[in-house]
Write an enzyme that holds these catalytic residues in place. Structure first.
Site, PDB file in Angstrom:
ATOM      1  N   HIS A   1       0.874  -1.176   0.000  1.00 25.60           N
ATOM      2  CA  HIS A   1       0.000   0.000   0.000  1.00 25.60           C
ATOM      3  C   HIS A   1       0.918   1.235   0.000  1.00 25.60           C
ATOM      4  CE1 HIS A   1      -2.783   2.980   1.813  1.00 25.60           C
ATOM      5  NE2 HIS A   1      -3.779   2.160   1.507  1.00 25.60           N
TER       6      HIS A   1
ATOM      7  N   ASP B   1       2.847  -4.644   8.210  1.00 28.99           N
ATOM      8  CA  ASP B   1       1.623  -3.846   8.047  1.00 28.99           C
ATOM      9  C   ASP B   1       0.444  -4.821   8.112  1.00 28.99           C
ATOM     10  OD1 ASP B   1      -0.618  -2.633   7.042  1.00 28.99           O
ATOM     11  OD2 ASP B   1       0.340  -1.796   5.257  1.00 28.99           O
TER      12      ASP B   1
ATOM     13  N   GLN C   1      -4.755  -5.269   6.737  1.00 29.44           N
ATOM     14  CA  GLN C   1      -5.749  -6.160   6.125  1.00 29.44           C
ATOM     15  C   GLN C   1      -5.737  -7.566   6.725  1.00 29.44           C
ATOM     16  OE1 GLN C   1      -8.049  -5.165   3.978  1.00 29.44           O
ATOM     17  NE2 GLN C   1      -7.206  -3.135   3.595  1.00 29.44           N
TER      18      GLN C   1
ATOM     19  N   LYS D   1     -10.626  -0.794  10.286  1.00 25.08           N
ATOM     20  CA  LYS D   1     -10.805  -1.983   9.439  1.00 25.08           C
ATOM     21  C   LYS D   1     -11.177  -3.197  10.297  1.00 25.08           C
ATOM     22  CE  LYS D   1      -7.482  -0.226   6.097  1.00 25.08           C
ATOM     23  NZ  LYS D   1      -8.223   0.255   4.934  1.00 25.08           N
TER      24      LYS D   1
ATOM     25  N   CYS E   1      -4.834   2.460  -3.694  1.00 21.94           N
ATOM     26  CA  CYS E   1      -3.598   2.963  -3.073  1.00 21.94           C
ATOM     27  C   CYS E   1      -2.459   1.967  -3.236  1.00 21.94           C
ATOM     28  CB  CYS E   1      -3.792   3.283  -1.586  1.00 21.94           C
ATOM     29  SG  CYS E   1      -4.913   4.639  -1.322  1.00 21.94           S
TER      30      CYS E   1
HETATM   31  N1  PLP Z   1      -1.884  -0.653   4.625  1.00 23.38           N
HETATM   32  C1  PLP Z   1      -2.823  -1.408   4.045  1.00 23.38           C
HETATM   33  C2  PLP Z   1      -2.502  -2.795   3.611  1.00 23.38           C
HETATM   34  C3  PLP Z   1      -4.103  -0.885   3.851  1.00 23.38           C
HETATM   35  O1  PLP Z   1      -5.037  -1.633   3.261  1.00 23.38           O
HETATM   36  C4  PLP Z   1      -4.377   0.428   4.283  1.00 23.38           C
HETATM   37  C5  PLP Z   1      -5.700   1.021   4.039  1.00 23.38           C
HETATM   38  O2  PLP Z   1      -6.415   0.632   3.144  1.00 23.38           O
HETATM   39  C6  PLP Z   1      -3.367   1.148   4.890  1.00 23.38           C
HETATM   40  C7  PLP Z   1      -2.122   0.577   5.049  1.00 23.38           C
HETATM   41  C8  PLP Z   1      -3.603   2.533   5.399  1.00 23.38           C
HETATM   42  O3  PLP Z   1      -4.491   2.481   6.463  1.00 23.38           O
HETATM   43  P1  PLP Z   1      -5.017   3.832   7.153  1.00 23.38           P
HETATM   44  O4  PLP Z   1      -5.530   4.690   6.028  1.00 23.38           O
HETATM   45  O5  PLP Z   1      -6.097   3.372   8.076  1.00 23.38           O
HETATM   46  O6  PLP Z   1      -3.866   4.443   7.853  1.00 23.38           O
END
Ligand code: PLP
Length: 420
Positions: A137, A214, A217, A240, A378
């Site tokens: 992401h 990270d 998900q 999430k 993203c």
């Molecule tokens: N990392 C992953 C794999 C994501 O799916 C997301 C959001 O879709 C993020 C990071 C960023 O999360 P946040 O916008 O809640 O900080």
């Protein structure tokens, strides 16, 4: 139309997972959109919230709203206890060994930025390498690019294959003595692939590199144990995982957090301030400058309590059954192209219909009550890898049903007829 079909009833019998009952906990699901029952398949972007979570927000503001850590008065003490109890709930949920290892953040993005800017700027130097993967992401790409630019470190990227799986043999070659940190996603938001992070963590350990996972998900689909993973940092967002937006968690091993400099200054993160010198609070408060999202942290803990009380084996079977059913039904549509066919996946399907623009399809699905996400999610480098501008992504949660998948399939057939 009932959103619980005979197929759902069969699943309830075979897995013991009573989706009909679960859905009663989520008031938002029981509404119509554009005259059709809402089908919410945008769970990868944010999950819906159970009533206990909604009630916890209201309860905070109607019973004990106050600023924390600085007040001797009754409400401040209750709010402070609830905030610190939330930290303990997160510690126990992640199986971290110490409460101080849990830093409250704005979410996954802030957690990664915190490590990149605090640990990264203090420890990286020209020629060092930071390893990420080709499916990250943007939240796990851009902060590292910024820090590499500032320090002269070099960003290395583990490639993926066509199925959307990381190429481990390449990872082995890329992770070397020069690697100082490996920062990878547990589960891909765009493709649903579950990455072999245990193997990657092992590779990083062999060369004494740190690891950041990270988990944005991953946490909505399965339980995570940071001690058994033995990663150095793990980040996720509450929204999430059935909780509120604007709040999340950075788990970090205590000795690392203690050695890292603060990255933001202000109230609550200090021991003593004079114009000559400031001393900092101990972790985790050293990283929580200013008034935090107090109710967010408390309510996140409520969401985690709800999640932990569910039957995760049943959820796993149920979600995998939703995924197979959706794949089977989608593949019956002419011109269907799937992106991300990894062996191990959470219930996320990215696809395109040949010749049709994803936004047009998404628009027609919405007209039929079906919420999906269209675009690059993203994760532009993945879209570049496949040579496409974006996909249609249906991301399921345990409160979704087979009948909802049928409603999406009907709407897709209609979209095809209308747009072809
Ligand atoms: N990392 C992953 C794999 C994501 O799916 C997301 C959001 O879709 C993020 C990071 C960023 O999360 P946040 O916008 O809640 O900080």
């Amino acid at each position: 139309m009932s959103l619980v079909s005979d197929k759902d009833k069969l699943m309830i019998e075979s897995t013991g997972f009573d989706v009909e009952n679960i859905r009663k906990d989520f008031p938002i699901l029981h509404q119509k959109v554009n005259g059709k029952p809402l089908v919410y398949f945008d769970n990868g972007a944010t999950s819906q919230k159970p009533q206990t979570v909604i009630d916890a927000i209201s309860n905070y503001y109607s019973s004990y709203n106050a600023n924390i850590h600085r007040g001797v008065h009754h409400l401040s003490q209750i709010a402070t206890s609830a905030y610190e109890e939330a930290r303990e709930e997160v510690r126990s949920y992640l199986n971290a060994s110490k409460k101080e290892e849990i830093v409250f953040t704005k979410g996954t993005t802030e957690g990664i930025n915190l490590v990149a800017h605090s640990w990264g700027r203090a420890n990286l130097k020209a020629g060092d390498e930071v390893v990420i993967s080709a499916m990250e992401h943007h939240a796990n790409i851009v902060p590292w690019q910024m820090v590499c630019e500032a320090t002269g470190a070099i960003l290395k990227v583990i490639p993926i294959d066509n199925k959307g799986e990381l190429i481990l043999s390449d990872a082995e070659k890329l992770i070397t003595e020069k690697t100082k940190i490996l920062s990878v996603m547990h589960v891909s938001n765009a493709l649903g692939s579950i990455n072999p992070i245990e193997d990657l963590i092992c590779l990083a350990k062999k060369v004494n590199a740190l690891t950041l996972i990270d988990g944005a998900q991953a946490v909505p689909h399965f339980m995570v144990d940071v001690q058994s993973l033995d990663c150095d940092f793990y980040v996720f967002s509450a929204h999430k995982l059935l909780g509120p937006t604007g709040v999340g968690v950075l788990y970090g091993k205590l000795e690392l957090l203690e050695a890292m400099p603060p990255w933001q200054g202000g109230g609550d993160m200090i021991k003593e301030v004079t114009f000559a010198k400031t001393t900092y609070a101990d972790v985790p408060l050293k990283f929580e400058a200013g008034t935090p999202n107090i109710e967010g942290c408390i309510v996140m803990a409520e969401a985690i309590r709800y999640w932990r009380a569910l039957d995760h084996d049943a959820i796993d079977k149920y979600e995998q059954a939703l995924l197979s059913y959706a794949k089977e039904k989608l593949s019956e549509i002419d011109g269907m192209i799937f992106y991300g066919t990894a062996e191990k996946k959470v219930p996320v399907i990215s696809f395109l219909l040949e010749g049709l623009h994803p936004y047009d399809v998404g628009f027609i699905l919405d007209k039929h009550g079906v919420a999906v996400r269209t675009g690059h999610h993203c994760a532009q480098p993945i879209m570049d890898f496949y040579g496409i501008p974006g996909t249609i992504r249906a991301s399921f949660s345990f409160y979704n049903t087979f009948a909802e998948i049928d409603q999406m399939i009907d709407a897709l057939h209609l979209a095809k007829r209308m747009l072809s």
